[in-house]
Design an enzyme around this catalytic site. Structure first.
Site, PDB file in Angstrom:
ATOM      1  N   HIS A  80      27.900  34.595 -32.064  1.00 36.68           N
ATOM      2  CA  HIS A  80      27.236  35.897 -31.967  1.00 36.68           C
ATOM      3  C   HIS A  80      27.982  36.921 -32.822  1.00 36.68           C
ATOM      4  O   HIS A  80      29.181  37.146 -32.620  1.00 36.68           O
ATOM      5  CB  HIS A  80      27.202  36.332 -30.500  1.00 36.68           C
ATOM      6  CG  HIS A  80      26.167  37.353 -30.196  1.00 36.68           C
ATOM      7  ND1 HIS A  80      26.209  38.145 -29.063  1.00 36.68           N
ATOM      8  CD2 HIS A  80      25.032  37.735 -30.862  1.00 36.68           C
ATOM      9  CE1 HIS A  80      25.156  38.939 -29.025  1.00 36.68           C
ATOM     10  NE2 HIS A  80      24.425  38.695 -30.117  1.00 36.68           N
ATOM     11  N   ASP A 133      24.957  42.100 -27.140  1.00 37.62           N
ATOM     12  CA  ASP A 133      23.628  42.434 -26.618  1.00 37.62           C
ATOM     13  C   ASP A 133      23.756  43.394 -25.450  1.00 37.62           C
ATOM     14  O   ASP A 133      24.612  43.189 -24.571  1.00 37.62           O
ATOM     15  CB  ASP A 133      22.907  41.157 -26.161  1.00 37.62           C
ATOM     16  CG  ASP A 133      22.542  40.237 -27.322  1.00 37.62           C
ATOM     17  OD1 ASP A 133      22.527  40.729 -28.462  1.00 37.62           O
ATOM     18  OD2 ASP A 133      22.301  39.042 -27.072  1.00 37.62           O
ATOM     19  N   HIS A 152      15.922  42.946 -25.312  1.00 35.49           N
ATOM     20  CA  HIS A 152      17.304  43.430 -25.254  1.00 35.49           C
ATOM     21  C   HIS A 152      17.593  44.157 -26.566  1.00 35.49           C
ATOM     22  O   HIS A 152      16.750  44.182 -27.455  1.00 35.49           O
ATOM     23  CB  HIS A 152      18.298  42.266 -25.057  1.00 35.49           C
ATOM     24  CG  HIS A 152      18.389  41.345 -26.222  1.00 35.49           C
ATOM     25  ND1 HIS A 152      17.431  40.386 -26.505  1.00 35.49           N
ATOM     26  CD2 HIS A 152      19.331  41.247 -27.205  1.00 35.49           C
ATOM     27  CE1 HIS A 152      17.768  39.711 -27.588  1.00 35.49           C
ATOM     28  NE2 HIS A 152      18.935  40.221 -28.039  1.00 35.49           N
ATOM     29  N   HIS A 191      20.215  44.114 -29.769  1.00 32.59           N
ATOM     30  CA  HIS A 191      21.337  43.501 -30.476  1.00 32.59           C
ATOM     31  C   HIS A 191      22.025  44.597 -31.286  1.00 32.59           C
ATOM     32  O   HIS A 191      21.405  45.238 -32.128  1.00 32.59           O
ATOM     33  CB  HIS A 191      20.848  42.377 -31.398  1.00 32.59           C
ATOM     34  CG  HIS A 191      21.927  41.788 -32.215  1.00 32.59           C
ATOM     35  ND1 HIS A 191      22.797  40.831 -31.733  1.00 32.59           N
ATOM     36  CD2 HIS A 191      22.319  42.023 -33.515  1.00 32.59           C
ATOM     37  CE1 HIS A 191      23.654  40.481 -32.677  1.00 32.59           C
ATOM     38  NE2 HIS A 191      23.379  41.196 -33.771  1.00 32.59           N
TER      39      HIS A 191
END
Length: 275
Positions: free
Chosen positions: A168, A172, A247, A249
């Site tokens: 990642h 998030d 969500h 990011h």
């Protein structure tokens, strides 16, 4: 037939006749005084039995009279009146000068009061403006979370097959679809639109030279070249692009290109944001 009187001395006049003549002379003196001359007469004393002369000496011949003409009196009265008038004029001038001085003193006091009041108002206004500028400066230099009241649901560099890099590259934030997303600080929008796996995204060059990215948005609220301030809405949260559900990011980068990412949590905390 004519009558004749025996020769010899005339008989001395009586005391009554003398007093009568003196009274007449005094009346004459008074009459002279009424006509413009004031006289005083000192008469020599005489004995009751002393024989008086047949006629009194002329008043002007005695040397005992002191006369003051009405012109002299008028001059003295006029001089006194002039002196009183002059004194009254001087008193009036002094009173007028005092009144003017008091009025000028009041005027100067009012001017000083007004100047002090204006200076205070100006100082207060300048202080308020400085405070507002300082508050705005602090606000523009401040940072905040991109989603108010949210929390990090996926950490930075978390591993998994969902990310092409194998980990990642951001974090998030939990956010339902349509939740307001804001710029974390002041900067300029350098990208606003479709971003591939990021879906609808916004990239902002921050005033400190760093970059922030906001991905998977359902709606955009800014355009390229637009300046934004901390807390200004840039879009709404969604699930566009490579996303498993609604969500936000969020990435922090040292440059505009992919791969220059840094830890977003450390980045926000370094700017005073509590997560």
């Amino acid at each position: 037939m004519a009558f004749t009187r025996a020769t010899g001395k005339h008989r001395a006049p009586s005391r009554t006749n003398v007093l009568t003549r003196k009274g007449a002379q005094a009346a004459g003196i008074a009459a002279l005084a009424g006509g413009g001359v004031i006289g005083s007469l000192a008469s020599p004393a005489f004995a009751a039995d002393t024989e008086l002369p047949h006629s009194m000496p002329d008043l002007a011949d005695t040397g005992l009279n002191q006369a003051v003409t009405t012109d002299v009196i008028a001059e003295r009265v006029g001089a006194q009146a002039q002196a009183q008038q002059l004194e009254a004029t001087e008193d009036a001038a002094k009173a007028d000068a005092q009144a003017k001085a008091e009025a000028e003193s009041i005027r100067k006091a009012e001017l000083r009061f007004k100047a002090a009041r204006d200076a205070k108002e100006r100082a207060d206004r300048e202080a308020k403006e400085r405070a507002e500028r300082e508050a705005e400066r602090k606000r523009l230099n401040s940072f905040q979370s991109p989603v108010a009241g949210s929390y990090v649901s996926t950490s930075y560099q978390a591993g998994g097959g969902m990310w092409s890099s194998g980990s990642h590259t951001g974090i998030d934030f939990h956010a339902a679809s349509g939740t307001q997303v804001v710029s974390v600080g002041a900067g300029t929008v350098v990208e606003a639109g479709w971003g591939g796996a990021y879906g609808n995204n916004v990239v902002i060059r921050m005033n400190d030279g760093t970059y922030t990215q906001y991905g998977h948005l359902s709606q955009l609220s800014v355009s390229v070249g637009q300046s934004v301030t901390p807390g200004q809405q840039i879009g709404l949260a969604g699930s566009t692009g490579n996303s498993s559900g609604p969500h936000l990011h969020f990435e922090a980068r040292t440059g505009a290109d992919y791969g220059s990412d840094i830890d977003p949590v450390s980045y926000l905390r370094s700017h005073g944001v509590s997560l």
